[in-house]
Design an enzyme around this catalytic site. Sequence first.
Site, PDB file in Angstrom:
ATOM      1  N   TYR A 141      25.716  36.266  47.571  1.00 20.28           N
ATOM      2  CA  TYR A 141      24.729  35.185  47.677  1.00 20.28           C
ATOM      3  C   TYR A 141      23.504  35.615  48.487  1.00 20.28           C
ATOM      4  O   TYR A 141      22.473  34.937  48.460  1.00 20.28           O
ATOM      5  CB  TYR A 141      25.337  33.936  48.316  1.00 20.28           C
ATOM      6  CG  TYR A 141      26.400  33.241  47.489  1.00 20.28           C
ATOM      7  CD1 TYR A 141      26.648  33.611  46.165  1.00 20.28           C
ATOM      8  CD2 TYR A 141      27.165  32.213  48.013  1.00 20.28           C
ATOM      9  CE1 TYR A 141      27.620  32.993  45.414  1.00 20.28           C
ATOM     10  CE2 TYR A 141      28.141  31.576  47.261  1.00 20.28           C
ATOM     11  CZ  TYR A 141      28.368  31.977  45.968  1.00 20.28           C
ATOM     12  OH  TYR A 141      29.335  31.354  45.218  1.00 20.28           O
ATOM     13  N   LYS A 188      38.461  42.011  45.277  1.00 23.72           N
ATOM     14  CA  LYS A 188      38.542  42.529  43.906  1.00 23.72           C
ATOM     15  C   LYS A 188      38.390  44.045  44.046  1.00 23.72           C
ATOM     16  O   LYS A 188      37.488  44.667  43.468  1.00 23.72           O
ATOM     17  CB  LYS A 188      37.432  41.890  43.054  1.00 23.72           C
ATOM     18  CG  LYS A 188      37.547  42.151  41.578  1.00 23.72           C
ATOM     19  CD  LYS A 188      38.674  41.397  40.889  1.00 23.72           C
ATOM     20  CE  LYS A 188      38.749  41.795  39.424  1.00 23.72           C
ATOM     21  NZ  LYS A 188      39.953  41.282  38.738  1.00 23.72           N
ATOM     22  N   ASP A 220      41.665  37.075  41.196  1.00 25.39           N
ATOM     23  CA  ASP A 220      42.124  36.397  39.978  1.00 25.39           C
ATOM     24  C   ASP A 220      43.575  35.944  40.113  1.00 25.39           C
ATOM     25  O   ASP A 220      43.924  34.805  39.772  1.00 25.39           O
ATOM     26  CB  ASP A 220      41.909  37.269  38.723  1.00 25.39           C
ATOM     27  CG  ASP A 220      42.159  38.744  38.974  1.00 25.39           C
ATOM     28  OD1 ASP A 220      42.513  39.107  40.116  1.00 25.39           O
ATOM     29  OD2 ASP A 220      42.007  39.541  38.036  1.00 25.39           O
ATOM     30  N   ASP A 244      34.021  30.537  48.345  1.00 27.62           N
ATOM     31  CA  ASP A 244      33.373  29.332  47.824  1.00 27.62           C
ATOM     32  C   ASP A 244      34.190  28.766  46.662  1.00 27.62           C
ATOM     33  O   ASP A 244      34.570  27.585  46.634  1.00 27.62           O
ATOM     34  CB  ASP A 244      31.964  29.733  47.347  1.00 27.62           C
ATOM     35  CG  ASP A 244      31.113  28.557  46.925  1.00 27.62           C
ATOM     36  OD1 ASP A 244      31.500  27.417  47.199  1.00 27.62           O
ATOM     37  OD2 ASP A 244      30.045  28.805  46.319  1.00 27.62           O
ATOM     38  N   ASP A 248      37.050  25.488  46.778  1.00 28.47           N
ATOM     39  CA  ASP A 248      36.839  24.305  45.924  1.00 28.47           C
ATOM     40  C   ASP A 248      38.051  24.061  45.036  1.00 28.47           C
ATOM     41  O   ASP A 248      38.461  22.912  44.829  1.00 28.47           O
ATOM     42  CB  ASP A 248      35.590  24.481  45.053  1.00 28.47           C
ATOM     43  CG  ASP A 248      34.384  23.792  45.675  1.00 28.47           C
ATOM     44  OD1 ASP A 248      34.335  23.708  46.921  1.00 28.47           O
ATOM     45  OD2 ASP A 248      33.505  23.333  44.935  1.00 28.47           O
TER      46      ASP A 248
END
Length: 354
Positions: A141, A188, A220, A244, A248
Amino acid sequence: MHATIVTLPGDGIGPEVIAEGARVLRAVAARWGHSFSFEEALMGGCAIDAAGDPLPDETLAACERADAVLLGAVGGPQWSDPTAPVRPEQGLLRLRGHFDLFANLRPVRAYPALARHTPLRADLLDGVDMLFVRELTSGIYFGQRQEQGDGDDAWDTMYYSVPQVARVARVAFAAARGRRGQVTSVDKANVLAAMRLWRRTVSGVAADYPDVTLEHALVDACAMHLLRNPARFDVLLAGNMFGDILSDEASVLAGSLGMLPSASLGTGTFGVYEPIHGSAPDIAGQGLANPTATILSAALLLRHSLGLEAEARAVETAVEAALDAGARTADIAAAPGEAISTSAFTDRVLDGLA
Ligand code: NAD
């Protein structure tokens, strides 16, 4: 103890839920003999209207003088044009950046009383009590990007340095010590170089916390396990984007957005505490908002900025007792007749603090 707390109610339901969070903090001060002074300041859309700036200088100066900030939510339809040069959420990003609040803590608990509000089977929710520690000021980000909406290509960069990963990892390991002693670091590393650095750095930090168990999980697989077996997680440590998304995803376990608090911390004790939900313009001004997320954010403020662990636990226990006794705002009510107002819900929490 004496503490100065700045409240930034913001927009929509922000003022309604912040009023309730402040009531709970005042009750804590009275019950335990502390002295909290409150200063309220403008932030978000209301600050744009009043001062042309979502984070006016006076607001920032008030935050600098404070021990902690309790923030409501910002935004609403009247400020929602994404191309407008001045937008409410810019205030949030500037506040985090100004105080270098690099660690975002989001506890997620499943309350048995609210199981029917989640899409999962009730037995999967037994014992769900996890803490997300998300890196907040770096990662993809904030990396270099080429952003040309009308071009043929665009790219973003996931960047992490060893110090950036190490400092947020320390927050996660320290938190695990006060919990069940387990950190799941999400990455990852099989594909991304920045995530291989993440994994290596977290493993290095783990050596300083031999009493904490570390496991690495690929993002994942972790996304799947969060729904298949959520109770197995204690502390989840993740970079900015993965944290993030996964936090959620995990928020559905709690039954409503109105249940989930957060803390954003830097190196000192100063922090910004806020519910994870937005300004909910659809229910603003009607006494319908669930104040739990803000009340639990106030508990995090007591714990992390003021070091008042017993008081923080008492607030969390009072929330749970109110829910167990059937107190329900509209978002978590089984039937419309069961719902009580924002302030009536807080009254029930305060009963448990008396
Ligand atoms: P939202 O979280 O405001 O609302 C989503 C849904 O959840 C709505 O139906 C709302 O009524 C409900 N809800 C949210 N909080 C609740 C509570 N405490 N009690 C009961 N119900 C609650 O998300 P949105 O609708 O996507 O966004 C509305 C505005 O909030 C937008 O302007 C958005 O930019 C802003 N926003 C701000 C923040 C923040 O300040 N940190 C975060 C997210 C969204």
